[in-house]
Every structure is written in C-alpha cells, then in structure tokens.
Design a protein around this motif. Structure first.
Motif, mmCIF file in Angstrom:
data_model
loop_
_atom_site.group_PDB
_atom_site.id
_atom_site.type_symbol
_atom_site.label_atom_id
_atom_site.label_comp_id
_atom_site.label_asym_id
_atom_site.label_seq_id
_atom_site.Cartn_x
_atom_site.Cartn_y
_atom_site.Cartn_z
ATOM 1 N N GLU A 23 0.854 -1.123 0.023
ATOM 2 C CA GLU A 23 0.013 0.112 -0.096
ATOM 3 C C GLU A 23 1.154 1.386 -0.103
ATOM 4 O OE1 GLU A 23 -2.890 -0.401 3.250
ATOM 5 O OE2 GLU A 23 -3.862 -2.032 2.264
ATOM 6 N N GLY A 24 1.994 1.394 -0.937
ATOM 7 C CA GLY A 24 2.767 2.513 -1.047
ATOM 8 C C GLY A 24 4.023 2.441 -0.071
ATOM 9 N N ILE A 25 3.874 1.772 0.751
ATOM 10 C CA ILE A 25 4.850 1.897 1.894
ATOM 11 C C ILE A 25 6.058 0.790 1.906
ATOM 12 C CG2 ILE A 25 5.415 1.764 4.492
ATOM 13 C CD1 ILE A 25 2.549 2.400 4.855
ATOM 14 N N ASP A 26 7.407 1.222 1.923
ATOM 15 C CA ASP A 26 8.438 0.318 1.414
ATOM 16 C C ASP A 26 8.439 -0.515 2.629
ATOM 17 O OD1 ASP A 26 10.585 -0.973 0.617
ATOM 18 O OD2 ASP A 26 11.888 0.518 0.510
ATOM 19 N N VAL A 27 8.299 -1.974 2.768
ATOM 20 C CA VAL A 27 8.668 -2.739 3.861
ATOM 21 C C VAL A 27 9.802 -3.875 3.561
ATOM 22 C CG1 VAL A 27 6.598 -2.462 5.085
ATOM 23 C CG2 VAL A 27 6.720 -4.090 3.063
ATOM 24 N N SER A 28 10.722 -3.284 2.773
ATOM 25 C CA SER A 28 11.879 -4.147 2.254
ATOM 26 C C SER A 28 12.680 -4.513 3.519
ATOM 27 C CB SER A 28 12.665 -3.528 1.187
ATOM 28 O OG SER A 28 11.808 -3.097 -0.050
ATOM 29 N N GLY A 29 13.605 -5.667 3.318
ATOM 30 C CA GLY A 29 14.633 -6.080 4.204
ATOM 31 C C GLY A 29 13.829 -6.331 5.293
ATOM 32 N N HIS A 30 14.528 -6.103 6.732
ATOM 33 C CA HIS A 30 13.830 -6.870 7.931
ATOM 34 C C HIS A 30 12.695 -6.461 8.315
ATOM 35 C CE1 HIS A 30 15.197 -3.080 9.805
ATOM 36 N NE2 HIS A 30 14.404 -3.290 10.567
ATOM 37 N N TRP A 31 11.931 -5.125 7.745
ATOM 38 C CA TRP A 31 10.240 -5.089 8.005
ATOM 39 C C TRP A 31 9.629 -6.148 7.332
ATOM 40 C CZ3 TRP A 31 9.959 -1.525 11.445
ATOM 41 C CH2 TRP A 31 10.980 -0.298 11.289
ATOM 42 N N SER A 32 10.064 -6.912 6.571
ATOM 43 C CA SER A 32 9.214 -8.146 5.826
ATOM 44 C C SER A 32 9.603 -9.394 6.244
ATOM 45 C CB SER A 32 9.273 -8.023 4.319
ATOM 46 O OG SER A 32 10.698 -8.164 3.959
ATOM 47 N N THR A 33 10.318 -9.556 7.587
ATOM 48 C CA THR A 33 10.606 -10.853 8.032
ATOM 49 C C THR A 33 9.632 -11.625 8.152
ATOM 50 O OG1 THR A 33 12.673 -9.665 9.032
ATOM 51 C CG2 THR A 33 12.176 -11.855 9.757
ATOM 52 N N PHE A 34 9.704 -12.897 7.717
ATOM 53 C CA PHE A 34 8.400 -13.808 7.843
ATOM 54 C C PHE A 34 9.277 -15.382 8.502
ATOM 55 C CE2 PHE A 34 6.521 -17.755 6.435
ATOM 56 C CZ PHE A 34 5.317 -17.490 6.838
ATOM 57 N N ILE A 35 8.736 -15.653 9.624
ATOM 58 C CA ILE A 35 9.165 -16.952 10.145
ATOM 59 C C ILE A 35 8.344 -18.025 9.873
ATOM 60 C CG2 ILE A 35 10.194 -17.838 12.332
ATOM 61 C CD1 ILE A 35 10.328 -14.946 13.512
#
Ligand code: SF4
Ligand code: SF4
Length: 259
Positions: A23-35
């Motif tokens: 939704e227009g917000i950059d969540v690249s890198g550790h913001w997008s961590t999925f376990i």
C-alpha cells in the motif's frame, strides 16, 4: 513455549523480501521478515526422563526457562549457539531431533558453574550439560569426548588402587586421546615442580611412577564401588533403552544381510 532469541531460529526458516511495497509503503528488508512455522513430528516423549536418569540430570524438571544460565555462561559469551536454557527447553519438550542439531557443541561446557550459581531453581545446569553430553555418547550420537576418556581413566585407577598417581593418569590420557606425550605445558609444570617441591616429596612421586601406590585394605571398598558402578550402568542402560536399540540394530543388520 516459543523460541525467544532470533539466533535460535534456523536460517532456512527465516524469509526476508528484499524489495516489497505494501500500500505504497516500502517494507523491504527486515521489515518484511517472515518466520516459517516449525513442523515437528518426531518427539521423544521420554527424553526428559532419560536425561534425568543420568547423573546430573536429576533436577531438570525444575527449570522455568528464565535464561539466567545462558546469560551467565562463559561459552555462550563466545558462541551464541551454546545455549543451556534452550537445550533444557528442547529436552523437556522432547524435541530430540532439534537437540541433535547442536550435538557437536554441547560437550564444550567448561564446567565453570557460573550457570549453577545463577540458577534460581537449583537445576544445576552445569550438571545437566554433563548429563546431556553423556546421553549423546551413550546413544551413539557422538564419540566419547576427551572429558569422558579422562573420567574413565581416573575412575579405573581409583577403583583398582584406591589412589591417584597423576603422572600415570596424564600419560594414559594423552595416549588414549592420540596426543603427543611431550607437551610444552607439561614440561613447564614438571620443571617448576623440580624447582619448588621438597626433595622428599619428589622422591615419593618418582617411586610412585615405578611402583604403583595402593591403599592398604582397599579390596572391600573396591568391590563395593565396582558393584555400585555396575548397578548404575545397568540402570542407565534400562532408562535409555540401550538394549532394545542394540537389538533393533542387530535385527536390521540381519534383515539386510538376508535380502
Ligand atoms: S558450567 Fe558450562 S553451561 Fe554453565 S556457565 Fe559454565 S560453560 Fe556455561
Ligand atoms: S537458570 Fe535455571 S531455571 Fe533459569 S533457565 Fe537456566 S536452568 Fe532454567
């Protein structure tokens, strides 16, 4: 109970998107961590009982996972994968396969006992580490460690003679662990002893290298200790189901041979 420390999550279960926008917000890198959830199907429900049956493991049931042992641990400070709290958790929940992933470092406990003094529940984590290393050896997951080899040599000598002769013990240990008999630290120690110890004591020590010292009237104590050791070994074999494991392995071998 979930795993708390990120270092304990297996790298293959961590997923990070390098380029993702939501939704227009950059969540690249550790913001997008999925376990990824762990799926464990091979529990050993008897694992805690097996460790508790070995010397040192008796109080493992008291652990409430506060982590004081790991926080105070000398080896953990050097290697974050060395984690007594986590291993106690795995043992108590029967996660044998997870525990085995760390089988090659559990023996590295240096017996400093910092964990034992820090533990609020008198679990004696140092002893639990020893029991776990012993369990790994008895079940054939790891070869005998140098520490166990030393314990065996020490015990054999005490049981046989009722005394300890340091020189013979060190010599046998170095031989059995494939180490050179001439060690710089040993030579230095001998030099210091020759310089500083009284001549009478040095003579007695020299004689003890030639004539094995024995405690007078030791045979009764030796028989009692030997009987106790045999009883304990039988108890450990039964608790860990070692005879059944050997039988299963033999059956598999025989089946393989007749195919
Ligand atoms: S005794 Fe072993 S487990 Fe306990 S603090 Fe020392 S190295 Fe760590
Ligand atoms: S300090 Fe004691 S109670 Fe706390 S996690 Fe370690 S063994 Fe368990």
């Amino acid at each position: 109970m979930p795993i708390h420390e990120k270092s304990l999550i297996r790298p293959e279960n961590l997923h990070v998107q390098e380029n993702i926008e939501v939704e227009g917000i950059d969540v690249s890198g550790h913001w997008s961590t999925f376990i990824e959830s762990r799926v464990i199907t091979d529990y050993n429900e008897a694992l805690e009982e097996e460790i508790a049956a070995l010397p040192g493991g008796e109080f493992i049931h008291r652990c409430w996972q506060c982590g004081s042992c790991t926080n105070s641990c000398t080896v953990h400070a050097l290697n974050a994968d060395f984690n007594p709290r986590y291993w106690i958790y795995l043992i108590r929940t029967g996660m044998e396969a997870e525990l085995l992933r760390d089988k090659d470092i559990i023996w590295q406990c240096v017996s400093c006992n910092k964990c034992t003094y820090a533990c609020p529940r008198d679990v004696v984590p140092e002893a639990v580490m020893k029991a776990t290393a012993h369990w790994l050896e008895l079940k054939g997951h790891t070869p005998k460690s140098s520490s166990t080899i030393f314990d065996d040599i020490f015990s054999e000598q005490v049981i046989a003679t009722g005394k300890i002769e340091d020189g013979r013990t060190i010599q046998r240990f170095l031989k059995q662990t494939g180490q050179a008999l001439r060690q710089p630290w040993l030579e230095e120690m001998v030099k210091k002893m020759l310089r500083n110890l009284p001549i009478g004591l040095l003579t007695r020590m020299g004689l003890a290298r030639v004539i094995t010292p024995k405690t007078r009237g030791w045979s009764g104590a030796r028989d009692a200790i030997s009987e106790y050791v045999a009883e304990q070994e039988e108890h450990h074999r039964a608790a860990l189901g070692l005879d059944e494991l050997v039988k299963m392995a033999e059956t598999e071998l025989n089946a393989g041979a007749t195919e």
